[in-house]
Structures are given as structure tokens and as C-alpha cells.
Design a protein around this motif. Structure first.
Motif, short mmCIF file in Angstrom:
data_model
loop_
_atom_site.label_atom_id
_atom_site.label_comp_id
_atom_site.label_asym_id
_atom_site.label_seq_id
_atom_site.Cartn_x
_atom_site.Cartn_y
_atom_site.Cartn_z
N GLN A 78 -29.03 42.55 82.61
CA GLN A 78 -30.18 43.81 82.37
C GLN A 78 -29.60 44.96 82.22
O GLN A 78 -29.83 45.78 81.43
N ALA A 79 -28.52 45.34 83.05
CA ALA A 79 -27.93 46.77 83.21
C ALA A 79 -26.90 46.94 81.84
O ALA A 79 -27.23 48.03 81.33
N SER A 80 -26.49 46.18 81.34
CA SER A 80 -25.51 45.86 80.13
C SER A 80 -26.87 46.44 78.87
O SER A 80 -26.45 47.10 78.24
N GLN A 81 -27.71 45.35 78.96
CA GLN A 81 -28.82 45.74 77.84
C GLN A 81 -29.42 47.06 77.82
O GLN A 81 -29.67 47.85 77.01
N ALA B 111 -28.07 50.01 79.12
CA ALA B 111 -26.87 50.72 78.72
C ALA B 111 -26.65 50.79 77.23
O ALA B 111 -26.67 51.90 76.56
N LEU B 112 -26.95 49.51 76.60
CA LEU B 112 -26.58 49.32 75.24
C LEU B 112 -27.70 49.89 74.52
O LEU B 112 -27.70 50.90 73.50
N THR B 113 -29.02 49.88 75.19
CA THR B 113 -30.24 50.35 74.41
C THR B 113 -30.14 51.88 74.57
O THR B 113 -30.32 52.77 73.32
N GLU B 114 -29.84 52.52 75.59
CA GLU B 114 -29.76 54.02 75.87
C GLU B 114 -28.70 54.44 74.73
O GLU B 114 -28.77 55.47 74.35
N PHE B 115 -27.50 53.70 74.82
CA PHE B 115 -26.41 54.22 73.91
C PHE B 115 -26.98 54.33 72.25
O PHE B 115 -26.77 55.25 71.84
N THR B 116 -27.69 53.27 72.11
CA THR B 116 -28.03 52.99 70.59
C THR B 116 -29.14 54.17 70.31
O THR B 116 -29.13 54.78 69.09
N VAL B 117 -30.15 54.38 71.35
CA VAL B 117 -31.01 55.36 70.82
C VAL B 117 -30.45 56.58 70.93
O VAL B 117 -30.69 57.42 69.96
N GLY B 118 -29.52 56.93 71.89
CA GLY B 118 -28.94 58.12 71.82
C GLY B 118 -27.98 58.49 70.66
O GLY B 118 -28.04 59.48 70.06
N TRP B 119 -27.36 57.50 70.21
CA TRP B 119 -26.51 57.69 68.87
C TRP B 119 -27.39 57.86 67.65
O TRP B 119 -27.09 58.52 66.69
N GLY B 120 -28.41 57.09 67.44
CA GLY B 120 -29.46 57.24 66.44
C GLY B 120 -30.03 58.79 66.44
O GLY B 120 -30.37 59.30 65.45
N GLU B 121 -30.40 59.25 67.92
CA GLU B 121 -30.93 60.51 67.94
C GLU B 121 -29.98 61.47 67.34
O GLU B 121 -30.26 62.47 66.77
N ARG B 122 -28.65 61.33 67.72
CA ARG B 122 -27.43 62.13 67.43
C ARG B 122 -27.45 62.25 65.83
O ARG B 122 -27.20 63.23 65.03
N LEU C 74 -23.71 45.98 68.76
CA LEU C 74 -24.53 46.52 68.17
C LEU C 74 -25.12 45.29 67.32
O LEU C 74 -24.53 44.15 66.95
N ASP C 75 -26.49 44.89 67.36
CA ASP C 75 -26.85 43.71 66.68
C ASP C 75 -27.00 43.76 65.04
O ASP C 75 -26.88 44.98 64.82
N SER C 76 -27.17 42.64 64.44
CA SER C 76 -27.15 42.74 63.05
C SER C 76 -28.22 43.52 62.31
O SER C 76 -28.16 44.06 61.52
N GLU C 77 -29.45 43.51 63.00
CA GLU C 77 -30.54 44.19 62.50
C GLU C 77 -30.41 45.86 62.53
O GLU C 77 -30.52 46.51 61.68
N LEU C 78 -29.75 46.06 63.52
CA LEU C 78 -29.50 47.66 63.61
C LEU C 78 -28.38 48.01 62.68
O LEU C 78 -28.40 49.02 62.28
N LEU C 79 -27.31 47.06 62.65
CA LEU C 79 -26.10 47.47 61.66
C LEU C 79 -26.67 47.53 60.29
O LEU C 79 -26.40 48.47 59.59
#
Length: 184
Positions: free
Chosen positions: A44-47, A49-60, A119-124
Motif C-alpha cells: 500500500q505504501a509503495s502504491q 508513493a508511486l501514485t504521488e510520484f506519477t501525479v507530481g511528474w505529470g504536474e511538472r 509505471l503501468d502500460s496505460e500511463l506509458l
């Protein structure tokens, strides 16, 4: 002769072995439960963190694009480079090259994160679709062919971008041929 109701040392030893076996079993069940719970919490913590990273990356990434194209934005060079055919000054060409290397670096990072399972394939696919319109711009393609490839050591990412450009150019060629047929 043994008196009824009295335990011998051997009886006490047998009871002790039984209690130890039960205690070991209880301990093993408890540890298995704790390991399972820790594994679930880690996942759960990994998910998260991954979500926060992905959202932050998308925002940047979105902020970078907004910076490039905002009418009030300070980056007139990228607007000129990407939206016009005007010749760039040496300084503008340098700024364009730096900005594009940073931007294409995002695609390279996407591919790397996907390869490592972060990173999942849909987001890629979404990330790739964001880069495609830029690669459709002739100035971006020319920059990539002339200078962009030199920045990236990841042959897989270079091959991906080359394939994307080839698909774009093939599509443009077929569209031009169809237009010529219709006009002719």
C-alpha cells in the motif's frame, strides 16, 4: 510403584514438550500474520508513493508545457521555435535544444520507469501520446535527427523515438499522396 495423581519427571517433561510445541505453533501463526500485514502495508505504501510520484511528474510536465505556451509566459523562444517557421537566433536555438533535451528526457524516464515496473502500460501510452504532437513538428524532428540523439545513451528510447518519427513521416507521406490523388 507409582501413586495415582502424582506426576513423574517424565510426565512433566512430556507436558513441557507439549506446551513448547503449542507455544511454537502460536508464535509461528503470529509471525505469519505479522509478515502478511507488513507485506500488505508495504504494498500500500509503495502504491501511494508511486501514485504521488506519477501525479507530481505529470504536474511538472504539464507546468513545463504551460510555461512554453502560455500567452503571458516568459518563454517566447519555445513558442517561436515550436509554433513558427521563423529562423532562430543562435541563443534561441541553444535554448530550444536545452528545453527539448529536458522534455525528451521525460519520455526517456517514462520508458525507464516502465521497464522497472514503476509505471503501468496505460500511463506509458498516455505519456507517449503527449510527446507525439511535438514529434509531429518538423523543427522538433530535425533537432532530434541532427542533435537530440546525442544526448541519450538509452538505445531503446532512441529506437522508440525513431519509430514514432518514422510512423509520423509515413502517415504524412501517405496523407500527401492521398491529397495529390484527390487534387489530380
Amino acid at each position: 510403584m507409582r501413586k495415582p495423581g502424582r506426576l513423574t519427571i517424565q510426565d512433566l517433561g512430556s507436558i513441557g514438550e507439549l506446551v513448547a510445541a503449542l507455544a511454537t505453533l502460536v508464535t509461528l501463526v503470529y509471525l505469519a500474520t505479522q509478515v502478511k500485514q507488513a507485506k500488505r502495508e508495504y504494498h500500500q505504501a509503495s502504491q501511494r508513493a508511486l501514485t504521488e510520484f506519477t501525479v507530481g511528474w505529470g504536474e511538472r510536465s504539464a507546468a513545463l508545457q504551460l510555461y512554453w505556451f502560455s500567452p503571458a509566459g516568459p518563454n517566447k523562444t519555445m513558442m517561436k521555435a515550436l509554433l513558427t517557421d521563423e529562423r532562430l537566433t543562435r541563443e534561441e536555438a541553444f535554448e530550444f535544444a536545452v528545453q527539448m533535451s529536458i522534455f525528451i528526457g521525460g519520455l526517456v524516464q517514462s520508458e525507464s520507469l516502465y521497464k522497472r515496473g514503476l509505471l503501468d502500460s496505460e500511463l506509458l501510452q498516455t505519456r507517449r501520446s503527449i510527446y507525439r504532437p511535438y514529434l509531429e513538428m518538423s523543427r522538433v524532428r530535425k533537432w532530434w535527427i541532427r542533435a537530440g540523439k546525442q544526448f541519450y545513451a538509452h538505445s531503446e528510447a532512441v529506437a522508440l523515438i525513431d519509430r514514432m518519427i518514422e510512423e509520423i513521416e509515413t502517415h504524412e507521406d501517405s496523407r500527401s499522396a492521398n491529397e495529390a490523388t484527390v487534387d489530380g
